[in-house]
Design an enzyme around this catalytic site. Sequence first.
Site, PDB file in Angstrom:
ATOM      1  N   SER A  26       0.849  -1.190   0.000  1.00 43.49           N
ATOM      2  CA  SER A  26       0.000   0.000   0.000  1.00 43.49           C
ATOM      3  C   SER A  26       0.883   1.238   0.000  1.00 43.49           C
ATOM      4  CB  SER A  26      -0.896   0.018   1.246  1.00 43.49           C
ATOM      5  OG  SER A  26      -1.544   1.276   1.398  1.00 43.49           O
ATOM      6  N   TYR A  53      -2.370  -0.824   9.895  1.00 39.12           N
ATOM      7  CA  TYR A  53      -2.348  -1.201   8.472  1.00 39.12           C
ATOM      8  C   TYR A  53      -1.060  -0.725   7.809  1.00 39.12           C
ATOM      9  CZ  TYR A  53      -3.912  -1.534   3.592  1.00 39.12           C
ATOM     10  OH  TYR A  53      -4.023  -1.838   2.252  1.00 39.12           O
TER      11      TYR A  53
END
Length: 257
Positions: A139, A152
């Site tokens: 990401s 995350y």
Amino acid sequence: MKDVIAVVTGAAGGIGVAVAEALAARGASVALLDKDADRLDVVAKELRGAGHRATAFPVDVTSSEDVDTAIEAVEERLGPVDRLVNAAGVLRTGAVDGFADEDWQATFAVNTTGVFHVSRAVVRRMRQRRRGALVTVASNAASTARMDMAAYAASKAAASMFTKCLGLENAAYGIRCNVVAPGSTDTPMLTALWDDEAAARAASVDGVPEAFRIGIPLAKVARPQDIADAVLFLLSDEAAHITMHHLTIDGGAALGA
């Protein structure tokens, strides 16, 4: 990708499905891995219905034993694995001071430890054959701080660096390991962050100044297929001299970070 044996984790939805479809459409025999056995079976049937080769292997990537068993089954049924895509991921949001232990542990169990389990099981076999390529879907949050996304972001940063180290360790065996880092992509993971799909798109494209988040310079949310295209390039022979690379695909949202 004709006659290549490819493993895709997280293949029951989102980017994983798009990658599996793209690989299958180019002639690969795709092993679909995901914890959601029912949805995985649907994806496999849809791909086979389109004339492609796809086989479902339900597995929990957080279990080392289950992963080893699944990869053994893949090689017994389909043949030697040539390509791996680590696309399984979860997103649990919240400020650090109120973040639950179980949410932190679940995030790392899938996003980081799962990548370790599957990569280790596959690369052990690739080393014997002295060939192979893998891509980890991380990401842009792995390199750009985000409000309420510490777990995350940290898990994806860990998975990214793990993949690069794996590439260094296995370069001498002809195994390439790269990272694709998407930004906002039109998947259930994105829309779950907002009350409705329109709000998700608006916040992603326009940005959220109070959260120190700029928008997307290209003024659009990525399609899962956009990410799949990049993954396939890094898996292909056209990327034969690329390893330990981190390719961000976010429409400029991280300003090139």
